[in-house]
Design an enzyme around this catalytic site. Structure first.
Site, PDB file in Angstrom:
ATOM      1  N   HIS B 167      95.724  96.931  48.476  1.00  0.00           N
ATOM      2  CA  HIS B 167      94.770  96.672  47.392  1.00  0.00           C
ATOM      3  C   HIS B 167      93.548  97.590  47.542  1.00  0.00           C
ATOM      4  O   HIS B 167      93.119  98.219  46.574  1.00  0.00           O
ATOM      5  CB  HIS B 167      94.351  95.199  47.444  1.00  0.00           C
ATOM      6  CG  HIS B 167      93.211  94.842  46.538  1.00  0.00           C
ATOM      7  ND1 HIS B 167      93.389  94.244  45.320  1.00  0.00           N
ATOM      8  CD2 HIS B 167      91.874  95.019  46.684  1.00  0.00           C
ATOM      9  CE1 HIS B 167      92.213  94.061  44.749  1.00  0.00           C
ATOM     10  NE2 HIS B 167      91.266  94.519  45.560  1.00  0.00           N
ATOM     11  N   GLU B 168      93.040  97.687  48.754  1.00  0.00           N
ATOM     12  CA  GLU B 168      91.873  98.542  48.993  1.00  0.00           C
ATOM     13  C   GLU B 168      92.229 100.010  48.759  1.00  0.00           C
ATOM     14  O   GLU B 168      91.434 100.769  48.213  1.00  0.00           O
ATOM     15  CB  GLU B 168      91.331  98.343  50.413  1.00  0.00           C
ATOM     16  CG  GLU B 168      90.751  96.952  50.675  1.00  0.00           C
ATOM     17  CD  GLU B 168      89.685  96.554  49.678  1.00  0.00           C
ATOM     18  OE1 GLU B 168      88.986  97.439  49.162  1.00  0.00           O
ATOM     19  OE2 GLU B 168      89.567  95.349  49.384  1.00  0.00           O
ATOM     20  N   HIS B 171      91.924 100.838  45.233  1.00  0.00           N
ATOM     21  CA  HIS B 171      90.556 101.170  44.815  1.00  0.00           C
ATOM     22  C   HIS B 171      90.214 102.614  45.187  1.00  0.00           C
ATOM     23  O   HIS B 171      89.517 103.297  44.454  1.00  0.00           O
ATOM     24  CB  HIS B 171      89.551 100.241  45.502  1.00  0.00           C
ATOM     25  CG  HIS B 171      89.479  98.886  44.879  1.00  0.00           C
ATOM     26  ND1 HIS B 171      89.465  98.697  43.531  1.00  0.00           N
ATOM     27  CD2 HIS B 171      89.393  97.646  45.421  1.00  0.00           C
ATOM     28  CE1 HIS B 171      89.394  97.402  43.268  1.00  0.00           C
ATOM     29  NE2 HIS B 171      89.350  96.744  44.405  1.00  0.00           N
ATOM     30  N   GLU B 240      89.873  94.911  39.683  1.00  0.00           N
ATOM     31  CA  GLU B 240      90.580  94.122  40.691  1.00  0.00           C
ATOM     32  C   GLU B 240      92.049  93.943  40.309  1.00  0.00           C
ATOM     33  O   GLU B 240      92.929  94.032  41.154  1.00  0.00           O
ATOM     34  CB  GLU B 240      89.924  92.761  40.881  1.00  0.00           C
ATOM     35  CG  GLU B 240      88.524  92.828  41.467  1.00  0.00           C
ATOM     36  CD  GLU B 240      88.458  93.600  42.779  1.00  0.00           C
ATOM     37  OE1 GLU B 240      89.392  93.458  43.592  1.00  0.00           O
ATOM     38  OE2 GLU B 240      87.502  94.363  42.969  1.00  0.00           O
TER      39      GLU B 240
END
Ligand SMILES: [Zn+2]
Ligand SMILES: [Zn+2]
Lengths: 184, 553
Positions: B167-168, B171, B240
């Protein structure tokens, strides 16, 4: 005169378009190459770990010489393979032999508790994960590239400059994770 | 990858421009407002004229714009240098410790995920708190960082951590981290200015017109801060979902991310993280606000993260599972500790090794290493052999046995002498944390940074002896003293193994009356035998003990 001018404009337009498509195809193929070199690094890492593994296991296993020899043979084959298809096949075979080796190791508690062995096992697992991830990335890039050069109108430019579809790096593995449908 | 590199670069530069203009606009507004105030309140009354409200002329406005541009540029250049260091310091994060097993485990996961996004180098960071959270940063030099909390490493399993790191990474590849990093750093400066100005007002007790001036600047700054938060928010919420999607693409495991999000939301995700105004860099907002879990326009405007339940439901849809299965999965979750293999087996195998010693014309033993240490008359030239082996050699030829003779090692540079026994301390890992342990008295020295890590990790299985000891320490509230320590509280007796300076005897914390020795210069702590385990047990079971107290009253 006017017709000539229009033709000229159209020609300039076409040349500009071809140039743009050509450029972006080159960019994509560079990405495919980079993705491949990532896999290569990880495969080499695995090949380098195997001699240490064999050395560590040797002392403990007196009756399983076959398994060890198969691993060594598979490694040599994998190093010698040149085309992407051959490589994929050789690496598949190497993965299988390594798995059977680790299955045998389970039967030797002393070997299982050996510090070097634990470290090697950890590193091999991590390397295998990395191979899987780099392969995934490579295949994604190949897919993008192949789609681009096969779909009109870009396929015309691709044919002009002789771009050809790239091979996927496929590994036949039943435990392979399925790609889920991603939609947002 | 769903993102084209050029697209991201364009988006990135557009956002940078936007933030930069935003900055200049607000400095302009400040300067212009000041101009307005000075003009109407100071000049007007100084000349004793009748009060007429006037706007500054165009030339003044242009000067204000130029000033704002200069201040904005200065602010921009100050706040965009060393971004990663600054923000990491403000949330107490630091790079991984190469000797820590848990940190190496994180490094492996981050390396794997970085390969999955095309091999971009990502530096793993850790925040020493028991909270569950993760964040990512990218600075102007394109250095990327993914950080997770110790609590996350200790509680989630590998595939869940991988999903969070994915997930990071999402980003990072989409350029979100870069935007968030820049905006966070700007807001850091606002915070600083506002608090300094607040101090100034209090210190100088400015009255009258000066006071009005300061007050007005203060109001402008507060408005700016508020708008900055708004900007922060506006950038953060939709991304997100996108990052969750990237994580699933990378790991092919929507369930693991759903599990991770659910687990993170169940625990308190903010304790110990100073995350005010920089929420947007985290996977889950570290500030618990009810608005985070709501929907609608207001929530979309002010919250930095979408409701976790909504995110979990989207992920469950992808995995074709329902919430019941998720809860069941979490209940039966298997977590393999990264240190289970390396640490605990080591103790067993090295303890087994025993030696025979040739004394008084016969083979004596076998002895364990610790027994050899206290064996009377045992010298380096004695003949020894290892149990189960035939070869005979002199004791100094065996590296392990030779250590027994290294009694006085204080003069050696790279050695760490035990404060009690003065023998060399062994470097080993406890709960994955590198510590120094004495083979002889079983005491251990833990660096300052290692202590919180040990207390957060729960892999150690405590013996009944430790459990009983801890309970009695808790019940009696008596001073626990495992080793007959010379001296009493507040003494300075033992030497720090690292700094060789005297350590201060004190209670670890007042609620747990266990005395330890703390080094004043490196803040490391010496624990005598069992003290570390007892304290760890007390800390990790504090809720249980409190409950016992309630029931017994
Ligand atoms: Zn000692
Ligand atoms: Zn010290």
């Amino acid at each position: 005169m006017i017709i000539g001018l229009i033709l000229l404009v159209v020609l300039v337009f076409i040349v500009g378009w071809v140039f743009m498509v050509y450029n972006s195809l080159i960019q994509l193929s560079v990405r495919v190459k980079n993705a491949w070199s990532q896999i290569d690094v990880q495969l080499k890492r695995r090949h380098d770990l195997i001699p240490n593994l064999v050395e560590t296991v040797k002392g403990y296993m007196n009756y399983e010489k076959d398994t060890l020899e198969r691993v060594i043979k598979a490694r040599t084959q994998a190093i010698d393979a040149s085309s992407i298809k051959d490589k994929a096949q050789a690496e598949n075979f190497l993965t299988q032999t390594l798995r059977s080796l680790f299955a045998v190791v389970e039967r030797y508690p002393d070997l299982k508790a050996n510090q070097t062995m634990l470290k090697l096992q950890d590193e091999l697992t991590s390397t295998e994960n990395k191979i899987a991830f780099s392969r995934q990335y490579y295949n994604d890039e190949v897919m993008r590239f192949n789609t681009r050069i096969q779909v009109a109108p870009d396929n015309i430019v691709a044919k002009m400059f002789k771009f050809s579809t790239q091979d996927f790096f496929e590994i036949e593995d039943k435990a392979e994770r399925q790609s889920p449908q991603v939609k947002f | 990858m769903p993102f084209s590199f050029i697209e991201i670069e364009q988006k990135k530069s557009r956002l940078i421009l936007f933030v930069f203009l935003f900055l200049i606009f607000f400095y302009f507004l400040t300067v212009w407002l000041l101009l307005l105030i000075v003009r109407n309140f100071f000049f007007a009354s100084a000349f004793g004229n009748e009060f007429i409200f006037t706007f500054p002329p165009l030339s003044h406005t242009l000067i204000a714009l130029a000033v704002a541009f200069l201040i904005g540029l200065l602010h921009w250049s100050v706040s965009t240098s060393n971004l990663i260091d600054k923000i990491s310091a403000s949330i107490d994060a630091s790079p991984v410790d190469p000797k820590d097993n848990y940190h190496q485990y994180l490094k492996n996961i981050v390396d794997e995920v970085s390969i999955a996004i095309g091999g971009r180098h990502i530096e793993p960071y850790v925040i020493p708190t028991s909270a569950l959270n993760a964040y990512s940063l990218v600075d102007f030099q394109d250095n990327a960082v993914i950080g997770v909390t110790e609590g996350l490493l200790a509680r989630l399993n590998r595939s869940q951590i991988e999903a969070v790191v994915g997930h990071e990474a999402g980003h990072i590849v989409s350029g979100d981290s870069f935007n968030a990093t820049v905006i966070c750093s700007l807001s850091e400066i606002y915070k600083e200015t506002v608090s300094r100005l607040g101090q100034g007002t209090r210190e100088f007790r400015l009255r009258g017109k000066g006071g009005v001036l300061i007050l007005l600047i203060f109001i402008v700054l507060t408005i700016m801060n508020f708008l900055n938060q708004l900007l922060n928010t506006f950038i953060s919420r939709q991304r997100e979902y996108r990052a969750d999607a990237v994580s699933v693409r990378l790991t092919r495991n929507p369930l693991a991310l759903a599990e991770a999000l659910r687990l993170i939301s169940q625990k308190w995700h903010g304790s110990g993280i100073n995350g005010e105004n920089i929420e947007s860099i985290f996977i889950v907002s570290p500030n618990v606000r009810s608005i985070e879990e709501q929907e609608g326009l207001a929530a979309d405007l002010f919250a930095t993260h979408p409701p976790i339940d909504k995110r979990v439901n989207i992920l469950l849809d992808m995995a074709h599972l329902d919430e019941k299965t998720l809860d069941e999965n979490i209940k039966n979750m298997i977590r393999v500790s990264p240190i289970a293999k390396a640490e605990f087996k080591e103790g067993v195998s090295s303890d087994k090794k025993r030696w025979f010693v040739f004394k008084q014309d016969e083979w004596q033993g076998p002895f364990l290493l610790d027994e050899l240490r206290v064996l009377k008359g045992f010298s380096p030239t004695d003949w020894i052999k290892i149990e189960g082996q035939d070869s005979v050699f002199e004791a100094f030829n065996d590296d392990e046995v030779n250590k027994v003779f290294g009694a006085t090692i204080e003069d050696k540079e790279d050695s760490y002498p035990c404060p009690h026994c003065h023998t060399n301390l062994n470097e080993l890992n406890y709960e994955g944390v590198p510590i120094l342990k004495c083979d002889f008295c079983a005491g251990s020295f833990v660096d300052y940074s290692g202590i919180s890590r040990i207390f957060i990790r729960e892999d150690k299985e405590f013996s009944q002896e430790i459990v009983d000891l801890a309970s009695s320490v808790y019940k009696t509230k008596l001073r626990y003293n495992s080793f007959s320590k010379p001296g009493t509280s507040d003494d300075w007796i033992l030497d720090c193994p690292k700094c060789r300076k005297k350590m201060h005897r004190q209670f670890f914390v007042y609620s747990y009356p266990v005395e330890i020795d703390r080094c004043p210069s490196c803040s490391g702590i010496w624990f005598d035998k069992q003290e570390l385990e007892v304290l760890q047990y007390l800390y990790q079971n504090k809720d249980k003990f409190l409950l016992q107290d309630k029931n017994s009253v």
